[in-house]
Design a protein around this motif. Structure first.
Motif, short mmCIF file in Angstrom:
data_model
loop_
_atom_site.label_atom_id
_atom_site.label_comp_id
_atom_site.label_asym_id
_atom_site.label_seq_id
_atom_site.Cartn_x
_atom_site.Cartn_y
_atom_site.Cartn_z
N ASP A 24 -12.72 4.56 -2.17
CA ASP A 24 -12.23 3.70 -1.10
C ASP A 24 -12.37 4.39 0.26
O ASP A 24 -12.79 3.78 1.25
N ASN A 28 -14.51 2.38 2.98
CA ASN A 28 -13.65 1.55 3.82
C ASN A 28 -13.96 1.80 5.30
O ASN A 28 -13.97 2.96 5.73
N ILE A 91 -1.85 5.02 3.63
CA ILE A 91 -1.59 3.65 3.17
C ILE A 91 -2.45 3.36 1.93
O ILE A 91 -1.96 2.76 0.97
N LEU A 92 -3.70 3.79 1.94
CA LEU A 92 -4.57 3.58 0.77
C LEU A 92 -4.06 4.34 -0.45
O LEU A 92 -4.11 3.82 -1.58
N LYS A 94 -0.99 5.02 -1.15
CA LYS A 94 0.16 4.25 -1.65
C LYS A 94 -0.30 2.96 -2.30
O LYS A 94 0.20 2.58 -3.36
N HIS A 95 -1.27 2.29 -1.69
CA HIS A 95 -1.77 1.03 -2.24
C HIS A 95 -2.34 1.23 -3.65
O HIS A 95 -2.02 0.46 -4.57
N HIS A 96 -3.15 2.25 -3.82
CA HIS A 96 -3.75 2.50 -5.14
C HIS A 96 -2.68 2.85 -6.17
O HIS A 96 -2.76 2.43 -7.32
N ARG A 98 0.57 1.92 -6.12
CA ARG A 98 1.35 0.71 -6.45
C ARG A 98 0.55 -0.25 -7.32
O ARG A 98 1.10 -0.87 -8.22
N LYS A 99 -0.73 -0.36 -7.04
CA LYS A 99 -1.59 -1.22 -7.87
C LYS A 99 -1.61 -0.71 -9.31
O LYS A 99 -1.50 -1.48 -10.26
N ASN A 131 8.70 1.61 -7.32
CA ASN A 131 8.08 1.17 -6.08
C ASN A 131 8.94 1.53 -4.87
O ASN A 131 8.42 1.90 -3.82
#
Length: 160
Positions: A24, A28, A91-92, A94-96, A98-99, A131
């Protein structure tokens, strides 16, 4: 605590998560300057975040997070990466994470010996709890990363 088992699951799959994050970062448009960071260093930093997640979440003391992420911020400044990209990189991360938790949390826990009526509410609570803890950790990490970046920028201006 059900979130402890989810953390173990994340730590066990840190390499997979790291590969996804690095891919990513490389593709990105909001992290286009990350190619300035040596690949091995970046990989080590990302995998360290996922492998140490349990320690950082389980330990309410902030000193370890502060030291780690202020250093990360200082290094990214020296690499010439804009602060907005540094923030988006976190942020990425954390996003990965949480996903991954969302996609794998219930599957892993469905093997537990509980009645079907108990599984969904109990495990959804564990996912929700994790989370929250993940969000709190990344908020602190982001703050300290920005502080480190700012401290390095101030030091660089003072050296001129």
């Amino acid at each position: 605590m059900h979130s402890a088992r989810l953390i173990e699951l994340v730590q066990a799959h840190a390499e997979h998560l790291t590969r996804d994050v690095l891919k990513d970062y490389a593709t990105n448009p909001r992290t286009r300057h990350w190619n300035l960071v040596p690949g091995a260093e970046l990989e080590q930093r990302v995998i360290s975040t996922y492998r140490n997640l349990g320690n950082w979440i389980g330990n309410p003391r902030e000193e370890a997070v502060q030291a780690e992420y202020e250093e990360w911020g200082r290094k990214r400044y020296r690499n010439g990466i804009p602060l907005s990209e540094v923030v988006f990189a976190v942020i990425l991360l954390k996003h990965h994470l949480r996903k991954y938790i969302r996609e794998h949390g219930l599957v892993e826990h469905s093997r537990d010996r509980q009645t079907p009526q108990e599984i969904l509410p109990v495990h959804l609570y564990g996912i929700q709890e994790l989370n929250y803890l993940v969000g709190d950790f990344f908020d602190k990490a982001l703050y300290h990363l920005a502080r480190g970046y700012e401290m390095e920028a101030k030091a660089a201006q003072g050296a001129r």
